[in-house]
Design an enzyme around this catalytic site. Structure first.
Site, mmCIF file in Angstrom:
data_model
loop_
_atom_site.group_PDB
_atom_site.id
_atom_site.type_symbol
_atom_site.label_atom_id
_atom_site.label_comp_id
_atom_site.label_asym_id
_atom_site.label_seq_id
_atom_site.Cartn_x
_atom_site.Cartn_y
_atom_site.Cartn_z
ATOM 1 N N TYR A 154 -4.741 -9.308 3.327
ATOM 2 C CA TYR A 154 -3.609 -9.080 2.525
ATOM 3 C C TYR A 154 -3.211 -11.285 2.088
ATOM 4 O O TYR A 154 -4.018 -11.793 2.852
ATOM 5 C CB TYR A 154 -2.988 -8.877 3.215
ATOM 6 C CG TYR A 154 -1.016 -9.238 2.451
ATOM 7 C CD1 TYR A 154 -1.182 -8.111 1.923
ATOM 8 C CD2 TYR A 154 -0.414 -10.158 2.790
ATOM 9 C CE1 TYR A 154 -0.205 -8.509 0.407
ATOM 10 C CE2 TYR A 154 0.135 -10.041 2.501
ATOM 11 C CZ TYR A 154 0.400 -9.501 0.903
ATOM 12 O OH TYR A 154 2.470 -9.306 0.442
ATOM 13 N N VAL A 155 -3.296 -11.232 0.659
ATOM 14 C CA VAL A 155 -2.817 -12.231 0.522
ATOM 15 C C VAL A 155 -1.293 -12.399 -0.048
ATOM 16 O O VAL A 155 -1.477 -10.939 -0.531
ATOM 17 C CB VAL A 155 -3.683 -12.999 -0.701
ATOM 18 C CG1 VAL A 155 -4.030 -14.332 -1.218
ATOM 19 C CG2 VAL A 155 -5.381 -12.952 -0.347
ATOM 20 N N GLU A 168 -11.065 -4.446 8.851
ATOM 21 C CA GLU A 168 -9.551 -3.822 8.671
ATOM 22 C C GLU A 168 -8.413 -3.829 7.370
ATOM 23 O O GLU A 168 -8.121 -2.997 7.273
ATOM 24 C CB GLU A 168 -8.944 -3.702 9.948
ATOM 25 C CG GLU A 168 -7.659 -2.220 9.864
ATOM 26 C CD GLU A 168 -8.399 -1.436 9.850
ATOM 27 O OE1 GLU A 168 -7.075 -0.876 9.852
ATOM 28 O OE2 GLU A 168 -9.631 -0.681 10.385
ATOM 29 N N TYR A 214 -13.546 -6.614 -5.341
ATOM 30 C CA TYR A 214 -14.374 -6.258 -4.450
ATOM 31 C C TYR A 214 -16.296 -6.609 -5.242
ATOM 32 O O TYR A 214 -16.986 -6.545 -5.127
ATOM 33 C CB TYR A 214 -14.185 -5.219 -3.569
ATOM 34 C CG TYR A 214 -12.954 -5.530 -2.745
ATOM 35 C CD1 TYR A 214 -12.765 -6.897 -1.902
ATOM 36 C CD2 TYR A 214 -12.008 -4.410 -2.933
ATOM 37 C CE1 TYR A 214 -11.460 -7.138 -1.075
ATOM 38 C CE2 TYR A 214 -11.456 -4.628 -1.593
ATOM 39 C CZ TYR A 214 -11.414 -5.778 -0.988
ATOM 40 O OH TYR A 214 -9.923 -5.814 -0.098
ATOM 41 N N GLU A 272 0.926 -0.686 -0.574
ATOM 42 C CA GLU A 272 -0.254 -0.187 -0.089
ATOM 43 C C GLU A 272 0.649 1.303 -0.055
ATOM 44 O O GLU A 272 -0.041 2.095 0.408
ATOM 45 C CB GLU A 272 -0.724 -0.209 1.132
ATOM 46 C CG GLU A 272 -1.928 -1.044 1.165
ATOM 47 C CD GLU A 272 -3.077 -0.796 2.142
ATOM 48 O OE1 GLU A 272 -2.783 -0.458 2.980
ATOM 49 O OE2 GLU A 272 -3.873 -1.371 1.984
ATOM 50 N N GLY A 278 -5.606 -15.090 -6.821
ATOM 51 C CA GLY A 278 -5.258 -15.631 -8.047
ATOM 52 C C GLY A 278 -6.023 -17.074 -7.807
ATOM 53 O O GLY A 278 -6.657 -17.547 -8.643
ATOM 54 N N GLY A 300 -8.213 -14.739 -1.836
ATOM 55 C CA GLY A 300 -9.210 -13.483 -1.049
ATOM 56 C C GLY A 300 -10.744 -14.215 -0.684
ATOM 57 O O GLY A 300 -11.380 -13.617 -0.284
#
Length: 157
Positions: A85-86, A82, A130, A26, A92, A96
């Protein structure tokens, strides 16, 4: 196949490692202030948050950290994600999706009115993922934050 399980105290160093990887992804590699003791306290003593670990072939490849919030509009608690993370090598592969489905099941089992999270506006792959999972953007809302010295100043008399 992905296996999702509740985090245990022995997972805290792994969770911190993954949090630091997430921060680097990030574009905030130096922003993590948490340490093993702080995460252990929050997750297993104070119980202010919960975490689940995603494993493939017995190896941790991701995590999700979440807690309850409350909506006055629904009159019910919600589940707030919160962090999710993968690891890059596991992306893929459905990890997730498995994490989000697991948390959605927790939200339904706990009678939560909402399941919410934030995503960085530049992370289009995550936004697309998402949306595919059924999430809708709350584009009219803007997150506000007060921290550090500004928080202390606001709290001062």
């Amino acid at each position: 196949m992905t296996h999702i399980r509740p985090a245990e105290p022995s997972d805290v160093p792994t969770i911190l490692k993954l949090v630091k990887e997430l921060a680097a992804f990030e574009r905030e590699p130096d922003a993590v202030e948490a340490d093993v003791a702080a995460l252990d306290f929050a997750l297993f003593e104070e119980h202010s948050a919960e975490a689940v670990i995603a494993e493939v072939n017995g190896h941790p490849v991701g995590f999700a950290l979440f807690f309850h919030n409350f909506s006055t509009w629904t009159g019910r608690k919600g589940l707030y994600l919160e962090d999710l993370y993968v690891t890059p090598e596991a992306r893929g592969g459905g990890v997730g999706t498995a994490l989000l489905r697991h948390l959605a099941k927790i939200a339904v089992e706990r009678d939560c009115g909402r399941f919410e999270w934030s995503v960085l506006d530049w992370n289009q792959p995550a936004i697309d993922f998402y949306r595919k999972m059924g999430a809708t953007g709350m584009d009219e809302w803007r997150v506000q934050r007060v921290s550090g010295e500004a928080l202390k100043a606001l709290a001062a008399d």
